[in-house]
Design a protein around this motif. Structure first.
Motif, short mmCIF file in Angstrom:
data_model
loop_
_atom_site.label_atom_id
_atom_site.label_comp_id
_atom_site.label_asym_id
_atom_site.label_seq_id
_atom_site.Cartn_x
_atom_site.Cartn_y
_atom_site.Cartn_z
N GLU A 41 0.84 -1.19 0.00
CA GLU A 41 0.00 0.00 0.00
C GLU A 41 0.88 1.25 0.00
N VAL A 42 0.48 2.28 -0.73
CA VAL A 42 1.22 3.54 -0.78
C VAL A 42 0.35 4.61 -0.14
N ARG A 43 0.76 5.10 1.04
CA ARG A 43 0.00 6.13 1.76
C ARG A 43 0.72 7.46 1.65
N LEU A 44 0.01 8.44 1.14
CA LEU A 44 0.52 9.80 1.07
C LEU A 44 -0.38 10.62 1.99
N PHE A 50 -3.02 4.54 -2.26
CA PHE A 50 -3.11 3.65 -3.40
C PHE A 50 -2.98 2.23 -2.87
N SER A 51 -3.84 1.32 -3.34
CA SER A 51 -3.75 -0.08 -2.93
C SER A 51 -4.22 -0.96 -4.08
N THR A 52 -4.03 -2.26 -3.93
CA THR A 52 -4.50 -3.20 -4.94
C THR A 52 -5.64 -4.02 -4.38
N SER A 53 -6.46 -4.52 -5.27
CA SER A 53 -7.60 -5.34 -4.89
C SER A 53 -7.73 -6.46 -5.92
N SER A 54 -8.09 -7.65 -5.47
CA SER A 54 -8.25 -8.77 -6.38
C SER A 54 -9.72 -8.96 -6.73
N ARG A 55 -9.96 -9.20 -8.00
CA ARG A 55 -11.31 -9.53 -8.46
C ARG A 55 -11.33 -11.01 -8.81
N LYS A 56 -12.35 -11.70 -8.35
CA LYS A 56 -12.47 -13.13 -8.63
C LYS A 56 -12.86 -13.34 -10.09
N ALA A 57 -12.54 -14.52 -10.59
CA ALA A 57 -12.97 -14.91 -11.93
C ALA A 57 -14.48 -15.13 -11.90
N GLY A 58 -15.10 -14.95 -13.02
CA GLY A 58 -16.55 -15.14 -13.09
C GLY A 58 -17.00 -15.38 -14.51
N THR A 59 -18.28 -15.37 -14.69
CA THR A 59 -18.84 -15.51 -16.03
C THR A 59 -19.71 -14.31 -16.33
N GLY A 60 -19.79 -13.99 -17.59
CA GLY A 60 -20.63 -12.88 -18.03
C GLY A 60 -21.28 -13.25 -19.34
N ARG A 61 -22.01 -12.31 -19.90
CA ARG A 61 -22.67 -12.56 -21.18
C ARG A 61 -22.27 -11.51 -22.19
N ASN A 62 -22.04 -11.97 -23.42
CA ASN A 62 -21.79 -11.07 -24.53
C ASN A 62 -23.12 -10.40 -24.84
N PRO A 63 -23.20 -9.06 -24.75
CA PRO A 63 -24.49 -8.40 -24.95
C PRO A 63 -25.04 -8.55 -26.37
#
Length: 90
Positions: A41-44, A50-63
């Protein structure tokens, strides 16, 4: 404001040549990028974090087709404004 505008403002404020101000900004951006790559983490203080976050894999639909697609897991960058920045904007 783009990067060149920021270089001009920093050069003026710090009484530096524009080339040197550009080098300084590049070094700051590289340091933040390197820390985030290492999940640090970068604290000013007064500006934000500023930090990072993980997004899980998933499924979606092509519109267009309605076809199901796989969305891979990703790492995103988050920014949380600090009190000083919030107060300055408001």
């Amino acid at each position: 404001m783009n990067k060149q505008d920021l270089v001009n403002v920093v050069a003026e404020a710090a009484d530096l040549p524009k080339a040197k101000a550009g080098d300084v900004l590049d070094a700051v951006f590289e340091a933040i990028e390197k820390a985030l790559k290492n999940n640090t983490e970068v604290r000013l203080v007064g500006f934000g974090t500023f930090s990072t976050s993980s997004r899980k894999a998933g499924t979606g639909r092509n519109p267009r087709t309605g076809e199901e697609i796989a969305i891979p897991a990703t790492t995103t960058v988050r920014f949380k404004a600090g009190k000083g920045l919030k107060d300055a904007v408001n």
